[in-house]
Design a protein around this motif. Structure first.
Motif, mmCIF file in Angstrom:
data_model
loop_
_atom_site.group_PDB
_atom_site.id
_atom_site.type_symbol
_atom_site.label_atom_id
_atom_site.label_comp_id
_atom_site.label_asym_id
_atom_site.label_seq_id
_atom_site.Cartn_x
_atom_site.Cartn_y
_atom_site.Cartn_z
ATOM 1 N N LEU A 14 -0.204 -1.225 -17.849
ATOM 2 C CA LEU A 14 -0.168 0.110 -17.273
ATOM 3 C C LEU A 14 -0.452 -0.061 -15.779
ATOM 4 O O LEU A 14 -1.580 0.100 -15.319
ATOM 5 N N SER A 15 0.570 -0.449 -15.070
ATOM 6 C CA SER A 15 0.437 -0.784 -13.650
ATOM 7 C C SER A 15 1.771 -0.542 -12.967
ATOM 8 O O SER A 15 2.803 -0.423 -13.626
ATOM 9 N N GLY A 16 1.757 -0.441 -11.638
ATOM 10 C CA GLY A 16 2.991 -0.336 -10.879
ATOM 11 C C GLY A 16 3.728 0.979 -11.001
ATOM 12 O O GLY A 16 4.763 1.167 -10.361
ATOM 13 N N LEU A 17 3.229 1.909 -11.789
ATOM 14 C CA LEU A 17 3.977 3.134 -12.049
ATOM 15 C C LEU A 17 3.932 4.116 -10.886
ATOM 16 O O LEU A 17 4.896 4.859 -10.655
ATOM 17 N N VAL A 18 2.840 4.127 -10.154
ATOM 18 C CA VAL A 18 2.759 4.995 -8.974
ATOM 19 C C VAL A 18 3.838 4.605 -7.969
ATOM 20 O O VAL A 18 4.524 5.463 -7.407
ATOM 21 N N THR A 19 4.000 3.317 -7.769
ATOM 22 C CA THR A 19 5.020 2.839 -6.831
ATOM 23 C C THR A 19 6.412 3.228 -7.308
ATOM 24 O O THR A 19 7.265 3.650 -6.510
ATOM 25 N N GLU A 20 6.661 3.086 -8.608
ATOM 26 C CA GLU A 20 7.971 3.466 -9.148
ATOM 27 C C GLU A 20 8.191 4.971 -9.071
ATOM 28 O O GLU A 20 9.329 5.433 -9.103
ATOM 29 N N GLY A 21 7.099 5.734 -8.958
ATOM 30 C CA GLY A 21 7.229 7.185 -8.846
ATOM 31 C C GLY A 21 7.696 7.653 -7.491
ATOM 32 O O GLY A 21 8.086 8.819 -7.337
ATOM 33 N N GLY A 22 7.665 6.770 -6.495
ATOM 34 C CA GLY A 22 8.161 7.119 -5.173
ATOM 35 C C GLY A 22 7.173 7.922 -4.350
ATOM 36 O O GLY A 22 6.059 8.234 -4.789
ATOM 37 N N ALA A 23 7.585 8.265 -3.160
ATOM 38 C CA ALA A 23 6.704 8.955 -2.215
ATOM 39 C C ALA A 23 6.236 10.309 -2.753
ATOM 40 O O ALA A 23 5.147 10.778 -2.408
ATOM 41 N N ALA A 24 7.036 10.921 -3.593
ATOM 42 C CA ALA A 24 6.693 12.247 -4.126
ATOM 43 C C ALA A 24 6.090 12.159 -5.526
ATOM 44 O O ALA A 24 6.155 13.116 -6.296
ATOM 45 N N TRP A 25 5.476 11.026 -5.851
ATOM 46 C CA TRP A 25 4.905 10.873 -7.191
ATOM 47 C C TRP A 25 3.823 11.930 -7.431
ATOM 48 O O TRP A 25 3.191 12.428 -6.501
ATOM 49 N N SER A 26 3.618 12.245 -8.679
ATOM 50 C CA SER A 26 2.565 13.188 -9.065
ATOM 51 C C SER A 26 2.110 12.822 -10.472
ATOM 52 O O SER A 26 2.789 12.091 -11.200
#
Length: 275
Positions: A195-207
Motif C-alpha cells: 500500500l504505497s505509491g498511490l498518492v503519486t499515481e493520484g496526480g496533483a489533484a489527488w484526494s
C-alpha cells in the motif's frame, strides 16, 4: 507490534547511477539521507524501515547495506542484481552474505519487454532467491500482471510482493481492468502487495475520495495479512509529504479493527521480509 515502513529510498546524486533521476524532477533532485529520514519516521512513530533500491547497480545495493549498518531503524534492504547475468546466482549468494539483504528488485517498469520476467535465462536467479530465502519485489504496472501470474506459477516457493499496488492509473480514473487483474492474482496466488505509491499515481489533484476505492479494493483482495504500508519516500513528495501520506492512510483504514491495522502498518512487513 512494530510499525514498519516497507518502502523507503535513500540516494546520493554523486554516486551517478540513478538514470531516471533527472534535474526536471526538482523536488527529488538532491541527496536524501538518513538525517532527512530520521525526523519523519520519528514523528510518525515508525520503528523500522525497509530500504529499496533506486538504481540498477550492485554498487547501489552495497551503498544501501552500508547505510543500514549505521542506522538501527533500517531493518532490511531490497537490492538489485543483474538477474540475466550468467553468474547471477553467485552474485545473489555474495550479496546475501549480508543478512540485512531481504530481497531483490529489478526495475521491471522501465524494461520495454512486458514479459521480461519470464525469460528462461532468469530462472537460475529466481531459484537463487528462493534458496537464499530472499523476496522478490515486483515493480510492475497493470500490463505486467498476467506475466507476474505466470511467474508465480512457475516459481511457487518465491515470495513476491507487488510494489505500489501495481501502479494503477488513478489520475486517469482507470479502475476496472486493474481491479479485475488484482482480484484474480490475490485470489489464486500467495503474493503480497504494498500500500504505497498511490498518492503519486493520484496526480496533483489527488484526494482521499480519489484514493479510497483503490485502497478499499486492495484491502478486500489481499486482506490485511498480505498488505504492507510503505511511504515510498522521498518519491511521495512529488504529491504529498511523508506525514500527509501517513495520516491519509490511517484515516482511510479507520474502518478496520486494531489487529488489521497492525498487520498493514507493521505485521505484514515483518512476516514477508523476515524482519
Amino acid at each position: 507490534m512494530r510499525r514498519v515502513d516497507s518502502h523507503v529510498h535513500l540516494w546520493a546524486l554523486a554516486r551517478g547511477d540513478y538514470g531516471w533521476l533527472t534535474p526536471d524532477l526538482v523536488p527529488l533532485y538532491r541527496d536524501f539521507g538518513r538525517a532527512d529520514l530520521a525526523p519523519l519516521v520519528t514523528a510518525a512513530a515508525i520503528d523500522a524501515v525497509v530500504l529499496v533500491q533506486a538504481a540498477p547497480s550492485e554498487a547501489e545495493t552495497r551503498y544501501l547495506l552500508a547505510e543500514a549498518a549505521h542506522y538501527d531503524r533500517i531493518a532490511g534492504v531490497v537490492g538489485w542484481v543483474d538477474m540475466a547475468a550468467r553468474d547471477a546466482s553467485a552474485r545473489i549468494a555474495a550479496l546475501a552474505e549480508d543478512r540485512r539483504l531481504k530481497g531483490i528488485r529489478p526495475m521491471i517498469q522501465d524494461i520495454p519487454e512486458i514479459d521480461w520476467m519470464l525469460r528462461p535465462e532468469l530462472g537460475p536467479a529466481f531459484r537463487a532467491l528462493v534458496s537464499h530465502d530472499l523476496a522478490f519485489d515486483a515493480l510492475v504496472r497493470p500490463v505486467h500482471l498476467p506475466a507476474l501470474r505466470r511467474l508465480v506459477d512457475r516459481h511457487p516457493d518465491l515470495r513476491v510482493v507487488i510494489d505500489h499496488g501495481a501502479k494503477p492509473a488513478i489520475a486517469g480514473g482507470q479502475f476496472d481492468d486493474w481491479a479485475a487483474a488484482m482480484s484474480g492474482l490475490a485470489r489464486s496466488t500467495p503474493v503480497f502487495c504494498k500500500l504505497s505509491g498511490l498518492v503519486t499515481e493520484g496526480g496533483a489533484a489527488w484526494s482521499e475520495d480519489r484514493l479510497r476505492p483503490y485502497i478499499d479494493h486492495l484491502v478486500d483482495c489481499f486482506s490485511p495479512a498480505r498488505l504492507l504500508w510503505g511511504s515510498d519516500w522521498p518519491v511521495v513528495t512529488l504529491a504529498a509529504s511523508y506525514g500527509t501520506w501517513w495520516s491519509t492512510a490511517n484515516r482511510l483504514l479507520t474502518g478496520l479493527d486494531r489487529h488489521a491495522r497492525d498487520r498493514i502498518f507493521g505485521g505484514s512487513a515483518e512476516t514477508f521480509y523476515r524482519l
